[in-house]
Design an enzyme around this catalytic site. Structure first.
Site, PDB file in Angstrom:
ATOM      1  CE  LYS A  46     -27.987   0.114  15.457  1.00  0.00           C
ATOM      2  NZ  LYS A  46     -27.923   1.496  14.956  1.00  0.00           N
ATOM      3  CG  PHE A 118     -38.428   0.597  14.203  1.00  0.00           C
ATOM      4  CD1 PHE A 118     -38.701   0.704  15.554  1.00  0.00           C
ATOM      5  CD2 PHE A 118     -37.508   1.471  13.643  1.00  0.00           C
ATOM      6  CE1 PHE A 118     -38.083   1.658  16.343  1.00  0.00           C
ATOM      7  CE2 PHE A 118     -36.871   2.426  14.431  1.00  0.00           C
ATOM      8  CZ  PHE A 118     -37.164   2.513  15.781  1.00  0.00           C
ATOM      9  NE  ARG A 188     -29.606   0.581  27.128  1.00  0.00           N
ATOM     10  CZ  ARG A 188     -29.478   1.124  25.924  1.00  0.00           C
ATOM     11  NH1 ARG A 188     -29.403   0.349  24.838  1.00  0.00           N
ATOM     12  NH2 ARG A 188     -29.439   2.439  25.788  1.00  0.00           N
ATOM     13  CE  LYS A 194     -26.288  -1.393  20.404  1.00  0.00           C
ATOM     14  NZ  LYS A 194     -26.047   0.076  20.502  1.00  0.00           N
TER      15      LYS A 194
END
Length: 277
Positions: A46, A118, A188, A194
């Protein structure tokens, strides 16, 4: 409203300021939790950067505002949609934010910025296929500032935790997990997760609370309102300069925390930064 829009357009042309487009529809991450089958995901670091979406012509931030990158940076980019992070290095977010937010790009500064890809918005195939396509696109472009974020498979939760520990020890922020078999989607979703040693969230500043003791005459804490309406005090994580000149009322700030209390309030919360549009 039409007059206001016309006035804004005129001012933008006069001062060469970018108007915001509608925020792009993006895939947003949920927080990793126990019970996830990590073998179904591809894992990457991340990056603590500025998310930027390239539509083939314009580079925009997540908010929809055009990023004032130099022409030499954007003109050679592939004429296909890209999603990624503008990034300098681990622990360099504040410096990067200053570079990206300037109305006039500074070439010397942008020479240090990389665009780390990404995702391919709207592209066909599952994520493992899209990740392979990203590598092909980046290789064909041959640009030193354009890179594909490495994606790795892990076999177990223990292997994932080892990877997290190594990343954090090296100065990284955490990990991202993207389901390998997922078709492209927005919103979402558990498609993207994450994993960080700290969680983070955003809240709006509604009051400055006075300091005591060594902070007498300075801001002691912020009173924040969470998106669900709950309020709490945030009193740690500030520099002396930030206490002298605290985030303004109405500003959205990012804070980090360990977990939520039974009442749904952040535990061990600490100020991280003002959110930049």
């Amino acid at each position: 409203m039409r007059r206001l829009r016309a006035l804004l357009c005129g001012l933008a042309l006069l001062f060469s300021l970018p108007l915001a487009a509608a925020p792009p529809e993006l895939l947003l991450a949920n927080v990793y939790r126990d019970g996830i089958d990590v073998s179904a995901y591809l894992v990457s670091e991340k990056l603590d950067g500025v998310r930027a979406v390239w539509d083939g012509e314009t580079l925009r931030a997540r908010s929809g505002y055009r990023v004032n990158a130099p022409a030499w940076f954007t003109d050679p980019l592939p004429k296909t949609a890209l999603d990624g992070e503008l990034w300098l290095a681990r622990g360099q977010f504040d410096r990067l934010s200053g570079i990206v937010r300037r109305d006039q790009a500074v070439d010397e500064e942008w020479r240090q910025v990389r665009y780390m890809i990404f995702e391919l918005p709207g592209a066909p195939g599952d994520f493992s296929e899209r990740a392979g396509r990203i590598r092909e696109i980046v290789a064909a472009a041959g640009l030193p500032w354009l890179e594909a974020i490495p994606q790795t498979r892990v076999s177990s939760r223990e292997a994932l935790q080892r990877m997290l520990a190594q990343t954090v020890k090296a100065g990284g922020e955490g990990l991202m997990l993207h389901r390998a078999d997922a078709l492209y989607e927005t919103g979402r979703s558990d498609t993207l997760l994450k994993l960080k040693p700290w969680l983070d969230a955003e809240a709006v500043v509604i009051a400055h609370l006075p300091g005591k003791g060594k902070y007498l005459g300075l801001m002691g804490a912020l009173r924040l309102r969470m998106p669900d309406g709950r309020e709490f005090r945030l009193g740690t994580g500030f520099t002396d300069a930030q206490r002298r000149n605290p985030p303004p009322l109405g500003a959205t700030v990012t804070y980090r925390y360990r977990e939520l209390t039974p009442n749904g309030l952040p535990r061990f919360a600490s100020f991280l930064r003002i959110r930049q549009e």
